[in-house]
Design an enzyme around this catalytic site. Structure first.
Site, PDB file in Angstrom:
ATOM      1  N   THR A 175       0.880  -1.264  -0.015  1.00  0.00           N
ATOM      2  CA  THR A 175      -0.106   0.046  -0.090  1.00  0.00           C
ATOM      3  C   THR A 175       0.991   1.301  -0.052  1.00  0.00           C
ATOM      4  O   THR A 175       2.115   1.087   0.467  1.00  0.00           O
ATOM      5  CB  THR A 175      -1.020   0.132   1.324  1.00  0.00           C
ATOM      6  OG1 THR A 175      -1.821  -1.162   1.168  1.00  0.00           O
ATOM      7  CG2 THR A 175      -1.722   1.388   1.620  1.00  0.00           C
ATOM      8  N   GLY A 227      -0.902  -1.714   6.399  1.00  0.00           N
ATOM      9  CA  GLY A 227      -0.952  -3.196   7.276  1.00  0.00           C
ATOM     10  C   GLY A 227      -2.424  -3.729   7.158  1.00  0.00           C
ATOM     11  O   GLY A 227      -3.087  -3.474   6.202  1.00  0.00           O
TER      12      GLY A 227
HETATM   13  N1  ASP Z   1      -3.943  -1.541   4.552  1.00  0.00           N
HETATM   14  C1  ASP Z   1      -4.562  -2.302   3.645  1.00  0.00           C
HETATM   15  C2  ASP Z   1      -5.784  -3.023   3.294  1.00  0.00           C
HETATM   16  O1  ASP Z   1      -5.968  -3.625   4.451  1.00  0.00           O
HETATM   17  C3  ASP Z   1      -3.349  -3.366   3.005  1.00  0.00           C
HETATM   18  C4  ASP Z   1      -1.960  -2.861   3.083  1.00  0.00           C
HETATM   19  O2  ASP Z   1      -1.484  -1.773   3.888  1.00  0.00           O
HETATM   20  O3  ASP Z   1      -0.920  -3.035   2.282  1.00  0.00           O
HETATM   21  O4  ASP Z   1      -6.290  -2.877   2.453  1.00  0.00           O
END
Ligand code: ASP
Length: 308
Positions: A175, A227
């Site tokens: 992300t 996360g």
């Molecule tokens: N926070 C994002 C989600 O849960 C995923 C990530 O941070 O990679 O969609």
């Protein structure tokens, strides 16, 4: 020169699983974006424009899990989430479950500016994208071979995977997000994601949810998280970080430390965040091994980091 600050991220997780070459590639990409972002701020561009531009650059880089390179859901499709917030006005826009926009962050911004709403999802969002003539791409642009392989593996194991979980065969991550404090003293934050590999159709993470994965208010702080989205939603973490600044009077560093403790203790949170407080101080927190991030402050050299 007036004070400014910028911090960006490209995800978090078990980063030592990546080869030196791969780790260098993350740092190189971050360095390019932080330098460009700094130039925008030096030219006097507004925080809101700068975070959108930085996130667009990160979305276009297939190394990250956002825009091109997004992870795939259980049906092998992309469903992207993004949100943006202006700390000066507290205006905000969010989008979830979109499949065609090259830059979901631009969709979020356009929702903020062109509608009386804050959040559009799925079909309605796609209709809006077409109406606004926002750049679209076919599925083949987003669905990359390494993501197909990742999904296949994750499906076999029967898990829903963060792009950068402890998984040796997992090759790409994160992300993306940006928080800026401009020369006018205004804050803004933007976050964009493909979510989690093998997620259920219709699953929405924290990145599109204001106060969870993204938040900005000049009275407190700008925050962008990455996360396990479910943890950030339970903890409403970005709003909490801002509250620690506004209501407790903590500076970036202390607010980050306290928020990280809370995140770990209360929801066994897995992830990290970047932030800038109302005075332009930079903070960060992580419960994972690494957080791919870079920051710069007026008068200082940019710093790019992967680990604690
Ligand atoms: N926070 C994002 C989600 O849960 C995923 C990530 O941070 O990679 O969609």
């Amino acid at each position: 020169m007036k004070k400014y600050a910028l911090i960006i991220h490209g995800g978090c997780g078990a980063l030592s699983q990546f080869s030196e070459k791969e780790q260098k590639a993350f740092l190189k990409s971050l360095e390019k974006v932080i330098k460009r972002g700094e130039r925008f701020l030096q030219k006097g561009e507004k925080a809101l424009d700068v975070v959108e531009k930085c996130v667009k650059l990160l979305e276009d880089d297939p190394i990250f899990n956002a825009g091109k390179g997004s992870v795939l859901n259980e049906e092998g499709e992309v469903e992207m989430d993004a949100s943006i917030m202006c700390g000066k006005t507290m205006n905000t826009g969010a989008v979830a479950g979109v499949k065609s926009a090259k830059n979901p962050i631009t969709v979020a911004r356009r929702i903020m500016e062109k509608t009386s709403h804050v959040f559009l999802i799925g079909e309605g969002a796609e209709k809006f994208i077409r109406k606004e003539k926002i750049e679209r791409k076919p599925a083949s642009y987003f669905i990359l071979p390494h993501r197909v392989a990742q999904l296949k593996k994750v499906k076999k194991e029967g898990i829903v995977l963060l792009d950068h979980d402890d998984n040796k065969k997992n090759t790409k991550l994160g992300t993306v997000g940006a928080v800026a404090y401009d020369i006018y003293g205004d804050l803004a934050a933007a976050t964009s994601t493909g979510g989690m590999s093998n997620k259920m159709i219709g699953r929405i993470g924290d990145s599109a949810l204001i106060g969870c994965g993204n938040f900005a208010d000049n009275k407190s702080a700008g925050v962008s998280c990455t996360g396990r989205g479910e943890d950030f939603i339970k903890a409403a973490l970005s709003r909490r970080i801002a509250d620690l600044v506004e209501l407790k009077g903590y500076k970036a560093k202390k607010a980050s430390k306290k928020a990280t403790q809370y995140f770990k203790e209360r929801v066994n949170g897995y992830g990290g965040f970047i932030m800038i407080d109302r005075k332009g101080n930079i903070g960060e927190g992580l419960t994972t091994e690494g957080l791919i991030r870079a920051y710069v402050k007026q008068g200082k050299k940019p710093v790019c980091k992967l680990f604690k």
